[in-house]
Design a protein around this motif. Structure first.
Motif, PDB file in Angstrom:
ATOM      1  N   HIS A  32       1.245  -1.243  -0.034  1.00  0.00           N
ATOM      2  CA  HIS A  32       0.101  -0.054  -0.087  1.00  0.00           C
ATOM      3  C   HIS A  32       0.739   0.795   0.094  1.00  0.00           C
ATOM      4  N   THR A  33       1.564   1.890   0.996  1.00  0.00           N
ATOM      5  CA  THR A  33       2.756   2.644   1.008  1.00  0.00           C
ATOM      6  C   THR A  33       3.257   3.218   0.055  1.00  0.00           C
ATOM      7  N   SER A  34       4.689   1.603  -0.568  1.00  0.00           N
ATOM      8  CA  SER A  34       5.199   1.476  -1.953  1.00  0.00           C
ATOM      9  C   SER A  34       4.068   2.121  -3.112  1.00  0.00           C
ATOM     10  N   VAL A  35       2.671   1.639  -3.113  1.00  0.00           N
ATOM     11  CA  VAL A  35       2.414   2.197  -4.645  1.00  0.00           C
ATOM     12  C   VAL A  35       1.841   3.743  -3.931  1.00  0.00           C
ATOM     13  N   LEU A  36       1.247   4.185  -2.961  1.00  0.00           N
ATOM     14  CA  LEU A  36       0.617   5.212  -2.345  1.00  0.00           C
ATOM     15  C   LEU A  36       2.499   5.952  -2.625  1.00  0.00           C
ATOM     16  N   THR A  37       3.625   5.734  -2.532  1.00  0.00           N
ATOM     17  CA  THR A  37       4.457   6.650  -2.920  1.00  0.00           C
ATOM     18  C   THR A  37       4.977   6.842  -4.177  1.00  0.00           C
ATOM     19  N   ILE A  38       4.699   5.679  -4.732  1.00  0.00           N
ATOM     20  CA  ILE A  38       5.083   5.522  -6.466  1.00  0.00           C
ATOM     21  C   ILE A  38       4.159   6.397  -7.035  1.00  0.00           C
ATOM     22  N   CYS A  39       3.011   6.609  -6.393  1.00  0.00           N
ATOM     23  CA  CYS A  39       1.792   7.352  -6.877  1.00  0.00           C
ATOM     24  C   CYS A  39       2.080   8.640  -7.202  1.00  0.00           C
ATOM     25  N   VAL A  40       2.169   9.129  -5.933  1.00  0.00           N
ATOM     26  CA  VAL A  40       2.905  10.569  -5.285  1.00  0.00           C
ATOM     27  C   VAL A  40       3.507  11.270  -5.961  1.00  0.00           C
ATOM     28  N   GLU A  41       5.197  10.389  -6.027  1.00  0.00           N
ATOM     29  CA  GLU A  41       5.462  10.796  -5.967  1.00  0.00           C
ATOM     30  C   GLU A  41       6.157  11.291  -7.692  1.00  0.00           C
ATOM     31  N   LEU A  42       6.200   9.883  -8.000  1.00  0.00           N
ATOM     32  CA  LEU A  42       6.383   9.767  -9.739  1.00  0.00           C
ATOM     33  C   LEU A  42       5.647  10.240 -10.494  1.00  0.00           C
ATOM     34  N   PHE A  43       4.252   9.683 -10.831  1.00  0.00           N
ATOM     35  CA  PHE A  43       3.522  10.306 -10.944  1.00  0.00           C
ATOM     36  C   PHE A  43       2.700  11.601 -10.741  1.00  0.00           C
TER      37      PHE A  43
END
Length: 142
Positions: A32-43
């Motif tokens: 959950h947290t990895s996907v959250l971070t990727i979505c915020v930071e990369l996308f």
């Protein structure tokens, strides 16, 4: 000491369930947290939307692991996934409320908000999973 611990675990098997649920929860939280971070930071997706995306990824993984390992249920029983989804959806709503309050109202970090949610939501979800979702579909353990 070891014998005493074994006796406690035998007397209260919910301890094993809680430990297993915690391990599955850690895996789900990492997803959950990895996907959250990727979505915020990369996308550059807003944290509120990103936490929903992370939730969906962790939902499927957690359901499978909790079905077969934590609660040893016949996971394909009619209605079990729907109950699990409802339980997790309620957990997601709690997570989103925390995210909204901490990020949008208090102007704090989305990761701080997620940390708060990680403490609160699993307790809620374990209780419903143990006594509602997987309670009626037990299978014999080997």
């Amino acid at each position: 000491m070891k014998k005493k611990l074994i006796n406690i675990i035998k007397k209260y098997p919910i301890i094993i369930n809680f430990i297993q649920y915690g391990i599955v929860g850690v895996i789900g939280t990492i997803i959950h947290t990895s996907v959250l971070t990727i979505c915020v930071e990369l996308f550059s997706i807003r944290p509120l939307i990103s936490t929903v995306i992370g939730f969906l990824f962790s939902l499927i993984t957690s359901y499978i692991l909790n079905s077969f390992w934590t609660f040893k249920s016949a996971s394909m029983q009619k209605g079990s996934f729907l109950k699990y989804f409802i339980t997790c959806l309620l957990g997601l709503i709690i997570n989103m409320v925390i995210m909204y309050i901490v990020v949008d109202i208090a102007n704090k970090s989305y990761l701080f908000a997620q940390f708060i949610a990680v403490v609160i939501v699993p307790i809620f979800n374990f209780t419903l999973s143990k006594y509602w979702v997987f309670n009626s579909i037990k299978v014999n353990s080997l």
